[in-house]
Design a protein around this motif. Sequence first.
Motif, mmCIF file in Angstrom:
data_model
loop_
_atom_site.group_PDB
_atom_site.id
_atom_site.type_symbol
_atom_site.label_atom_id
_atom_site.label_comp_id
_atom_site.label_asym_id
_atom_site.label_seq_id
_atom_site.Cartn_x
_atom_site.Cartn_y
_atom_site.Cartn_z
ATOM 1 N N ASP A 3 -3.631 6.922 -2.470
ATOM 2 C CA ASP A 3 -3.932 5.474 -1.881
ATOM 3 C C ASP A 3 -3.655 4.729 -3.206
ATOM 4 N N ILE A 4 -2.854 3.794 -3.332
ATOM 5 C CA ILE A 4 -2.395 3.089 -4.399
ATOM 6 C C ILE A 4 -2.072 1.652 -4.013
ATOM 7 N N THR B 68 -2.315 -2.519 -10.359
ATOM 8 C CA THR B 68 -2.165 -1.198 -9.513
ATOM 9 C C THR B 68 -3.668 -0.897 -9.465
ATOM 10 N N ASP C 254 -2.032 10.644 -8.770
ATOM 11 C CA ASP C 254 -2.301 10.716 -7.233
ATOM 12 C C ASP C 254 -1.628 9.528 -6.328
ATOM 13 N N TYR C 255 -0.920 9.760 -5.480
ATOM 14 C CA TYR C 255 -0.260 8.918 -4.556
ATOM 15 C C TYR C 255 -0.779 8.600 -3.160
ATOM 16 N N HIS D 142 0.853 -1.116 0.131
ATOM 17 C CA HIS D 142 0.035 0.085 -0.070
ATOM 18 C C HIS D 142 0.787 1.121 -0.127
ATOM 19 N N SER E 178 -5.614 2.706 -8.015
ATOM 20 C CA SER E 178 -5.355 3.849 -7.335
ATOM 21 C C SER E 178 -6.417 5.023 -7.505
ATOM 22 N N SER E 179 -6.804 5.163 -6.349
ATOM 23 C CA SER E 179 -8.172 5.909 -6.015
ATOM 24 C C SER E 179 -7.925 7.299 -6.680
ATOM 25 N N LYS F 169 -11.853 3.688 -8.835
ATOM 26 C CA LYS F 169 -10.390 3.473 -8.740
ATOM 27 C C LYS F 169 -10.029 3.117 -10.204
ATOM 28 N N GLN G 1 1.999 7.816 -12.080
ATOM 29 C CA GLN G 1 0.797 7.930 -11.475
ATOM 30 C C GLN G 1 0.541 9.479 -11.063
#
Length: 360
Positions: free
Chosen positions: A293-294, A311, A290-291, A245, A313-314, A350, A288
Amino acid sequence: MININKLTKYFEDNQVFSNVSLHIEKGQIISLIGPSGSGKSTFLRCLNLLEEPTDGTVIIDNISLSDRKNSIAKVRQKMGMVFQSFNLYSHMTMLENLCIAPVKLLGKDPEHAVHKATELLQMVGLGEKLHSFPDELSGGQQQRAAIARCLTMEPEIILFDEPTSALDPTMVSEVLAVIRKLAKEGLTMIIVTHEMEFARNISTRVLYMDEGGIYEDGSPEQIFDRPQREKTQAFIHRIRSMRYHITSKDFDLYELQGEMQAFCEKHWIPKKVTGYVLLLAEEILLIQSDYSDIWINLYYSEKDGNVELKTESSGPQVNPLEEGVLEDDIGLKIITGACESVDYSYEEGKNVLKLKVKAG
Ligand code: ADP
Ligand code: MG
């Protein structure tokens, strides 16, 4: 032939399965598969009353198992069970082992019982062993004798609970061959087994047990070639996985790669493939947006050797691999070069990227 309605079993507070409903037709050959501890043995034991179900009903050929007083003997006669351990009487010869139940429980004439037992022992290839004791026989021979003993009661249904898992590997196939022969004769059978090729070839229907019930029910083609649900897929492909996470841009890349490396070494994934995995993880994280919530997931299939990196990612929908999204496309080239296929989807808020890693 067998109607199971909302069958539920608890051991004290511990739920093994709940609300299992099934209809089994005469002549069906059912394989029951699933992880250890999922309740397969308990399920079989509830069917032939070795365990008392907590709730629900089982009706076998119009006999309800809830009427315990009159049904146990009747049910036991209709339904034989073969266990992992052969449970033959060690102080009796094969013939004696096979004659005791028909004579004592069914009141058969001893001479007739010997005749029938001889036939059955010949049928399972033990015609020369009528007067041998269990410890003079191999494990495979003892299990074949145990199957013959089960047949002396003329059951209509046979339950097998991992009939080959206590055997030396060289003896598995002789026992499976006997079971295959019975399947051809129209007996109804439920077989708990880890022998997947055997289950695929012999069954008319496969039940996958997990999550406190029958999780997936289908033809052998469906369950083994196109399992529909996630846990079935993971079981069939023997998928091992790890996840990591990330919650900020300052995440620890070396720790992530270290864990991936250890996972790859543990599963004997080739060095070249491991190299692709580490490279892909690094590149995919560089692009990415946005880090916060990956999740990085790494999957390895022990069955076909496939490795997949996923992966999640939100954030708002954006496919970083789409043309024009990235400023330069070097990362993209590296990624596509190390993958067999790349698949993007947007699921429940996501961005999901699935990368099938190139084989070595
Ligand atoms: P499987 O055959 O799929 O490996 P089991 O039916 O043996 O699974 O076991 C299912 C669950 O029930 C396990 O968690 C096991 O520990 C529990 N269990 C099985 N038999 C008993 C028992 N006699 N008493 C208490 N718990 C049991
Ligand atoms: Mg079991």
